[in-house]
Design an enzyme around this catalytic site. Structure first.
Site, PDB file in Angstrom:
ATOM      1  N   MET A  40       1.894   3.049   6.611  1.00  0.00           N
ATOM      2  CA  MET A  40       1.306   2.365   5.445  1.00  0.00           C
ATOM      3  C   MET A  40       1.803   3.006   4.153  1.00  0.00           C
ATOM      4  O   MET A  40       1.083   3.733   3.465  1.00  0.00           O
ATOM      5  CB  MET A  40      -0.222   2.416   5.550  1.00  0.00           C
ATOM      6  CG  MET A  40      -0.755   1.804   6.845  1.00  0.00           C
ATOM      7  SD  MET A  40      -2.566   1.846   6.981  1.00  0.00           S
ATOM      8  CE  MET A  40      -2.835   3.617   7.190  1.00  0.00           C
ATOM      9  N   ASP A  41       3.034   2.711   3.815  1.00  0.00           N
ATOM     10  CA  ASP A  41       3.721   3.374   2.704  1.00  0.00           C
ATOM     11  C   ASP A  41       3.587   2.562   1.415  1.00  0.00           C
ATOM     12  O   ASP A  41       3.793   1.343   1.416  1.00  0.00           O
ATOM     13  CB  ASP A  41       5.206   3.540   3.057  1.00  0.00           C
ATOM     14  CG  ASP A  41       5.909   4.518   2.141  1.00  0.00           C
ATOM     15  OD1 ASP A  41       5.225   5.240   1.385  1.00  0.00           O
ATOM     16  OD2 ASP A  41       7.155   4.572   2.176  1.00  0.00           O
ATOM     17  N   GLY A  42       3.245   3.243   0.314  1.00  0.00           N
ATOM     18  CA  GLY A  42       3.275   2.587  -0.985  1.00  0.00           C
ATOM     19  C   GLY A  42       1.936   2.432  -1.683  1.00  0.00           C
ATOM     20  O   GLY A  42       1.859   1.776  -2.730  1.00  0.00           O
ATOM     21  N   THR A 221       6.293  -0.248   5.402  1.00  0.00           N
ATOM     22  CA  THR A 221       6.417  -0.964   4.136  1.00  0.00           C
ATOM     23  C   THR A 221       7.155  -0.125   3.099  1.00  0.00           C
ATOM     24  O   THR A 221       7.482   1.035   3.329  1.00  0.00           O
ATOM     25  CB  THR A 221       5.012  -1.327   3.599  1.00  0.00           C
ATOM     26  OG1 THR A 221       4.178  -0.149   3.633  1.00  0.00           O
ATOM     27  CG2 THR A 221       4.375  -2.411   4.445  1.00  0.00           C
ATOM     28  N   SER A 222       7.448  -0.743   1.981  1.00  0.00           N
ATOM     29  CA  SER A 222       8.131  -0.157   0.811  1.00  0.00           C
ATOM     30  C   SER A 222       9.647  -0.094   0.974  1.00  0.00           C
ATOM     31  O   SER A 222      10.349   0.414   0.101  1.00  0.00           O
ATOM     32  CB  SER A 222       7.598   1.239   0.464  1.00  0.00           C
ATOM     33  OG  SER A 222       8.186   2.250   1.249  1.00  0.00           O
TER      34      SER A 222
END
Length: 276
Positions: A40-42, A221-222
């Site tokens: 769960m990046d960002g 993500t990201s």
């Protein structure tokens, strides 16, 4: 006016639910992944992008996670793993670490509420990682969540916290060594035997996710194209997908696209044929 807005909202929600159901029925023609993992990046960049206060991105990100869990459940996915907090994250500013621990405790309590998605879908929660690194109150909250959902078997949510793959692998090797050492000390045999060698099977038995199938899809993500020490041992045959959106921006369409990419792998169709 308020009544009209409420009516419109209900209409849109029902329309989206029907569309989602139709979309999943079409996608289900192909093989459905058993295990989907998320990095769960960002969250912090999302808060900065929208000029929000510290922690707002993580709060919105948790709401996004609930949506992803619902979509995965409706699609037929059985396991979802999320990289919530790595061992390296403890090196961040103390106030940020403290905020994340407090937020984790708050969300654990929300998950255990009667009307939550956990009780609605029969979700079993498992916390994976070196939980000894957590503060006492956070570790106790995680223990309550695992105990309260232990009998649920419809869907499994694995929350990787105080986790890195290197830490998981080293712990598994250490436990395997200790097992062999105890066996040697209890044996009258003085030589070296293959029974006392540490094997891949020994190590895998002691891995945190030893009872969980390897992830079919890993979504980060990201747009970053690295695993950042997440599920390195388990992701040899995993389909990787890195949409450029930040975690709070991920949607149903990104998940659907990841499943379609997974279905393009010929071996996955062969697996489905064997299961039919």
């Amino acid at each position: 006016m308020q009544s009209a807005k409420m009516t419109l909202r209900v209409f849109l929600e029902n329309s989206f639910r029907v569309l989602r159901k139709f979309l999943f029925r079409v996608v289900s023609v192909g093989p459905i992944p058993s295990h989907v993992a998320f990095i769960m990046d960002g969250n912090r960049r999302y808060a900065k992008k929208h000029k929000l206060q510290l922690g707002s991105g993580h709060r919105i990100g948790l709401f996004t996670l609930m949506s992803m869990l619902k979509y995965c459940y409706e699609l037929g996915v059985k396991y979802v793993s999320v990289y919530a907090f790595s061992v390296d994250n403890f090196n961040r500013r103390p106030e940020e670490v403290e905020f994340m621990m407090a937020l984790m405790e708050e969300k654990i309590e929300e998950l255990l509420m009667e009307e939550s998605i956990v009780n609605k879908f029969g979700v079993r929660i498992q916390f994976i990682g070196n939980l000894k690194l957590l503060k006492d109150s956070t570790r106790e909250a995680a223990g309550r969540a695992m105990a309260a959902t232990a009998k649920n078997d419809n869907f499994v949510l694995l929350i990787c916290v105080a986790y890195t793959s290197t830490d998981e692998i080293m712990n598994a090797i250490q436990k395997s060594y200790n097992d062999k050492l105890c066996k040697l000390q209890g044996s009258s045999y003085s030589g070296i035997d293959q029974d006392f060698e540490i094997t891949i099977t020994d190590i895998e038995r002691h891995m945190c996710m030893s009872t969980t199938p390897e992830p079919d899809i890993l979504i980060r993500t990201s747009g970053a194209k690295r695993l950042s020490n997440f599920l390195l041992w388990q992701s040899t045959n995993t389909c990787l997908y890195s949409p450029t959106v930040l975690w709070p921006e991920i949607s149903l369409w990104h998940l659907t696209w990841a499943v379609l990419k997974f279905q393009q792998v010929p071996q996955n169709f062969e697996k489905k044929k064997k299961q039919i």
